[in-house]
Design an enzyme around this catalytic site. Structure first.
Site, short mmCIF file in Angstrom:
data_model
loop_
_atom_site.label_atom_id
_atom_site.label_comp_id
_atom_site.label_asym_id
_atom_site.label_seq_id
_atom_site.Cartn_x
_atom_site.Cartn_y
_atom_site.Cartn_z
CG ASP A 10 -1.59 1.33 1.48
OD1 ASP A 10 -1.96 1.30 0.19
OD2 ASP A 10 -1.60 1.85 2.20
CG ASP A 12 -1.80 7.84 0.11
OD1 ASP A 12 -0.48 8.06 0.54
OD2 ASP A 12 -2.68 7.59 -0.10
CD GLU A 19 -4.04 8.70 3.99
OE1 GLU A 19 -4.03 10.23 3.51
OE2 GLU A 19 -5.15 8.59 3.86
CD GLU A 56 -14.19 7.19 -4.81
OE1 GLU A 56 -14.17 6.92 -5.48
OE2 GLU A 56 -12.98 8.50 -4.01
NE ARG A 57 -10.02 9.79 2.66
CZ ARG A 57 -9.37 9.24 1.85
NH1 ARG A 57 -8.36 10.36 1.56
NH2 ARG A 57 -8.93 8.39 2.45
CB ALA A 82 -6.96 21.44 -7.46
CB THR A 122 -3.15 7.36 -3.64
OG1 THR A 122 -3.46 8.70 -3.14
CG2 THR A 122 -2.29 6.46 -4.06
#
Length: 247
Positions: A10, A12, A19, A56-57, A82, A122
């Site tokens: 993975d 992040d 994070e 989604e967050r 951005a 990500t």
């Protein structure tokens, strides 16, 4: 029992602590630049991390915390783009190093001709930005990221994709994750998983993990063993991994 052939990481929270001081900061910069009064605090962002995927967050945040705001998918996508640009700028300034033991283990794996892959929700741009400032992305045979599969973690799709691309059985691979969603994803794909926690995931439940550690450890900085048996090892090295996969 398997024969260790590949390590799958993975990104992040696992390769680097991206994070809290990376993505969260970049999100807030994107919001401010767009004239939004949103500010994702450290505490709030920890709650939002229960949702995988940046777009989604944001949608979850709107639905749960700002039902007064209506925003279409294109605007969310533009904000996310951005945010990724601000995140890349943070990386270019060297603000997000790899976690302890990561480069050491990757280097050893390459020397032993083990295959390497990335499995993350990500975006590819974020992955390559992190790698560009730390290690060569060519070290990884497969980089599975973002929307390459329809369902994100905790679904197993991203790990199933990596296994298919590498043409390897799950029993011959080890996964490295930092969160409950990541662990479920890897384990549901049948891959033995080592978890290295961080500030946001230290209170998650990791019942199915083979090991839960503070980090991968360094020779002068042993890792903290939270769950499982490292068989006397004070860091994660290839000798330990081969013992685990063959047990």
């Amino acid at each position: 029992m398997g024969a260790l052939q590949a390590l799958i990481f993975d990104v992040d929270g696992t390769l680097a602590d991206t994070e809290r001081d990376g993505h969260r900061v970049a999100f807030n910069q994107a919001f401010a630049n767009a004239g939004l009064d949103w500010d994702w605090s450290i505490e709030l962002y920890g709650k939002l991390l229960a949702v995988t995927g940046g777009k989604e967050r944001m949608r979850f945040y709107l639905n749960s915390y700002r039902p007064d705001v209506r925003m279409d998918d294109q605007t969310i996508a533009d904000l996310h783009k951005a945010k990724n640009q601000y995140y890349a700028q943070l990386l270019e300034r060297g603000g997000i190093p790899l976690r302890p033991g990561v480069k050491r283990l990757l280097t050893a794996a390459r020397a032993a001709n083990l295959r390497l892959a990335i499995s993350t929700t990500t975006t590819p741009e974020n992955v390559f930005a992190l790698l560009a400032n730390n290690i060569d992305s060519n070290w990884f045979e497969v980089i599975a990221a973002g929307d390459i599969v329809p369902k994100k973690k905790p679904a197993s799709d991203i790990y199933d994709y990596v296994l298919a691309q590498m043409k390897l059985p799950a029993a011959d691979c080890l996964a490295f994750e930092d969160s409950k969603n990541g662990l479920i994803s890897a384990m549901d794909a049948g891959i033995m998983t080592i978890v290295t926690i961080n500030d946001y995931t230290q209170n998650h439940t990791f019942d199915r993990a083979r090991l839960v550690l503070s980090d991968l450890g360094e020779p002068d900085r042993p890792c903290q063993i939270i769950q499982g048996d490292t068989q006397g090892a004070t860091l994660v090295d290839l000798a330990l991994l081969n013992r685990l996969i063959g047990a």
